[in-house]
Design an enzyme around this catalytic site. Structure first.
Site, mmCIF file in Angstrom:
data_model
loop_
_atom_site.group_PDB
_atom_site.id
_atom_site.type_symbol
_atom_site.label_atom_id
_atom_site.label_comp_id
_atom_site.label_asym_id
_atom_site.label_seq_id
_atom_site.Cartn_x
_atom_site.Cartn_y
_atom_site.Cartn_z
ATOM 1 N N SER A 180 2.515 -1.018 -10.755
ATOM 2 C CA SER A 180 1.856 -0.801 -12.045
ATOM 3 C C SER A 180 2.924 -0.755 -13.135
ATOM 4 O O SER A 180 4.123 -0.779 -12.827
ATOM 5 C CB SER A 180 1.111 0.529 -12.013
ATOM 6 N N ASP A 187 0.184 -4.660 -11.069
ATOM 7 C CA ASP A 187 -1.091 -3.954 -10.915
ATOM 8 C C ASP A 187 -1.616 -3.445 -12.266
ATOM 9 O O ASP A 187 -0.883 -2.777 -13.005
ATOM 10 C CB ASP A 187 -0.812 -2.762 -9.974
ATOM 11 N N HIS A 188 -2.878 -3.741 -12.573
ATOM 12 C CA HIS A 188 -3.544 -3.240 -13.794
ATOM 13 C C HIS A 188 -2.715 -3.426 -15.059
ATOM 14 O O HIS A 188 -2.550 -2.480 -15.847
ATOM 15 C CB HIS A 188 -3.860 -1.739 -13.661
ATOM 16 N N GLU A 195 -10.444 -8.147 -14.467
ATOM 17 C CA GLU A 195 -11.313 -6.951 -14.386
ATOM 18 C C GLU A 195 -12.135 -6.887 -15.665
ATOM 19 O O GLU A 195 -11.597 -7.008 -16.762
ATOM 20 C CB GLU A 195 -10.404 -5.719 -14.232
ATOM 21 N N GLY A 222 -8.740 7.290 -7.193
ATOM 22 C CA GLY A 222 -8.335 8.669 -6.897
ATOM 23 C C GLY A 222 -8.989 9.269 -5.668
ATOM 24 O O GLY A 222 -9.882 8.673 -5.051
ATOM 25 N N GLY A 281 -9.392 1.398 -5.977
ATOM 26 C CA GLY A 281 -9.807 2.759 -5.660
ATOM 27 C C GLY A 281 -10.001 2.960 -4.171
ATOM 28 O O GLY A 281 -10.896 3.681 -3.737
ATOM 29 N N GLY A 282 -9.149 2.333 -3.374
ATOM 30 C CA GLY A 282 -9.338 2.329 -1.923
ATOM 31 C C GLY A 282 -9.123 3.663 -1.222
ATOM 32 O O GLY A 282 -9.546 3.835 -0.078
ATOM 33 N N ASN A 324 -6.887 -2.004 -2.619
ATOM 34 C CA ASN A 324 -5.803 -1.251 -3.277
ATOM 35 C C ASN A 324 -5.777 0.210 -2.845
ATOM 36 O O ASN A 324 -6.792 0.901 -2.932
ATOM 37 C CB ASN A 324 -5.980 -1.315 -4.792
HETATM 38 O O1 G3H Z 1 -4.737 -0.182 -8.451
HETATM 39 C C1 G3H Z 1 -4.569 0.739 -7.612
HETATM 40 C C2 G3H Z 1 -5.677 1.345 -6.934
HETATM 41 O O2 G3H Z 1 -6.892 0.813 -7.203
HETATM 42 C C3 G3H Z 1 -5.528 2.498 -6.050
HETATM 43 O O3 G3H Z 1 -6.679 3.326 -5.993
HETATM 44 O O4 G3H Z 1 -5.570 5.532 -6.089
HETATM 45 O O5 G3H Z 1 -7.922 5.319 -5.315
HETATM 46 O O6 G3H Z 1 -6.059 4.478 -3.913
HETATM 47 P P1 G3H Z 1 -6.560 4.742 -5.291
HETATM 48 ZN ZN ZN Z 2 -6.832 -0.070 -9.280
#
Ligand code: G3H
Ligand code: ZN
Length: 300
Positions: free
Chosen positions: A59, A91-92, A143, A195, A224-225, A246
Site C-alpha cells: 500500500s 495496493d489501493h 474499485e 479488518g 478484506g480477506g 487480499n
Molecule cells: O487491501 C488489503 C486488504 O483488502 C486486506 O484486508 O485487512 O481485512 O485482511 P484485511
Molecule cells: Zn483492500
C-alpha cells in the site's frame, strides 16, 4: 541461466497467465501485504514451503516505508532464489501519479482505488491508468464501491455494526464500470469489510454470483480477506472464480502480538534475534490461507 527463472523475472506478460491459470483451475492466489522485510520473509517462506504462487501487496504506507525500487529489487531477488511466481502489486493506490511511479519502478500489477472519488473522475483516471499499464502488459485492478473498514483490529465491534449494506456493489453498474474502463480485475464489495471484527464476516454470495455472470471474462478479487467465514471463502472461489484474495489484518495482529511477547520475554538487543517469533507467526497465517485458497502446489 535456468529458463524458469527468466519466466518469473519477466513477469509483466506472465501476470495474466498466472491469474488465468488460477481461474481455470479453480483456486485463488493470496495477496499478502508486506509491511517490512520480516513480513516479506514470512510470506515468501510460506509460499516456498507450500510451492504456491503469491501476490505481494504494498500500500502507499508500505511503499513509502520500504521504497518502490527497493521492493521491486527484493521481489526479483526472491523470484530468482525461490523460483515460484511472485507478483508485486500496488495496493489501493488513490492517484494516477503514484500508479505511474510504481509502473516506472517495475511493479507487475496496479490496483487503482478511485472509489472515494466522484464516479466520473474514478472512471476517467482508471481509463488513463489502463492505457498506461496495458502498453506495458501490466494488469490493472479497479474499485468502484468503497470497501469499508480498515486493515486493523476492530474486535470491539461486530461486522454488522459497521457495514452499510446499501453500499454493496450493484452488479449491473459493475459491468458498465468494467466495460468502460477496460480494467482486468474488479474489486467488489459484498460483505468483505476490511479488518478483523468480533465475529466472522459473512459474504453476500448472490451478489458475487451475479457479478460473475455479468462479467465472465474479468478477474475478480476479494478484499478484506481477514476473518471471513472459511466456507464463504471456499464458495466465493467456487462460484465467483475469485483469483485474488487480499489478507492484511490477520498478519498485522499476529506480528504485533508475537513481537510484544518476544520483547517482554527477552533482554536481547540484537533485533534479528527478537523478530523470528513474529516472522513464524505471520508465516503460519500465510500458510493457512494458501491451503484454504487451494493454491498449494500450484507454483508450476
Ligand atoms: O487491501 C488489503 C486488504 O483488502 C486486506 O484486508 O485487512 O481485512 O485482511 P484485511
Ligand atoms: Zn483492500
Amino acid at each position: 541461466m535456468n529458463s524458469q527463472f527468466s519466466i518469473y523475472n519477466e513477469l509483466t506478460m506472465n501476470t495474466k497467465e498466472i491469474l488465468l491459470k488460477a481461474q481455470k483451475e479453480g483456486y485463488a492466489i493470496g495477496a499478502f501485504n508486506a509491511a517490512n522485510i520480516e513480513t516479506l520473509k514470512a510470506i515468501t517462506l510460506a509460499a516456498k514451503k507450500l510451492n504456491s504462487p503469491i501476490i505481494i501487496e504494498a500500500s502507499k504506507g508500505e511503499v513509502d516505508y520500504i521504497g518502490k525500487t527497493q521492493l521491486v529489487d527484493l521481489i526479483k531477488d526472491y523470484r530468482n532464489e525461490l523460483n515460484i511466481p511472485i507478483i508485486l502489486n500496488l495496493d489501493h493506490s488513490e492517484s494516477f501519479e503514484e500508479c505511474e511511479e510504481a509502473v516506472n519502478a517495475g511493479f507487475d500489477y496496479i490496483h487503482f482505488d478511485g472509489s472515494k472519488l466522484p464516479y466520473d473522475e474514478n472512471l476517467k483516471i482508471a481509463k488513463e491508468i489502463v492505457k498506461m499499464c496495458h502498453a506495458k502488459g501490466i494488469i490493472v485492478e479497479g474499485e468502484m464501491d468503497h470497501i469499508q473498514g480498515s486493515s486493523a483490529d476492530h474486535t470491539k465491534e461486530k461486522p454488522d455494526e459497521v457495514l452499510d449494506k446499501t453500499l454493496y456493489t450493484d452488479p449491473k453498474k459493475a459491468k458498465i464500470f468494467v466495460d468502460e474502463t477496460g480494467i482486468d480485475t474488479f474489486a467488489a464489495f459484498f460483505g468483505n469489510l476490511h479488518g478483523l471484527y468480533s465475529t466472522e464476516k459473512r459474504l453476500k454470495l448472490d451478489v458475487l454470483e451475479e457479478i460473475r455472470n455479468l462479467l465472465p471474462n474479468t478477474f475478480l478479487s476479494l478484499h478484506g480477506g481477514s476473518g471471513i467465514d472459511n466456507k464463504d471463502i471456499m464458495t466465493a472461489i467456487k462460484i465467483g472464480k475469485i483469483v485474488k484474495i487480499n489478507i492484511n489484518s490477520e498478519m498485522r495482529v499476529a506480528f504485533k502480538n508475537a513481537l510484544k511477547r518476544s520483547l517482554n520475554e527477552t533482554s536481547e538487543v540484537a533485533i534479528y534475534k527478537i523478530t523470528p517469533g513474529a516472522i513464524e507467526e505471520v508465516q503460519k497465517i500465510v500458510e493457512g490461507k494458501i491451503k484454504l485458497f487451494g493454491s498449494e502446489n500450484r507454483a508450476s
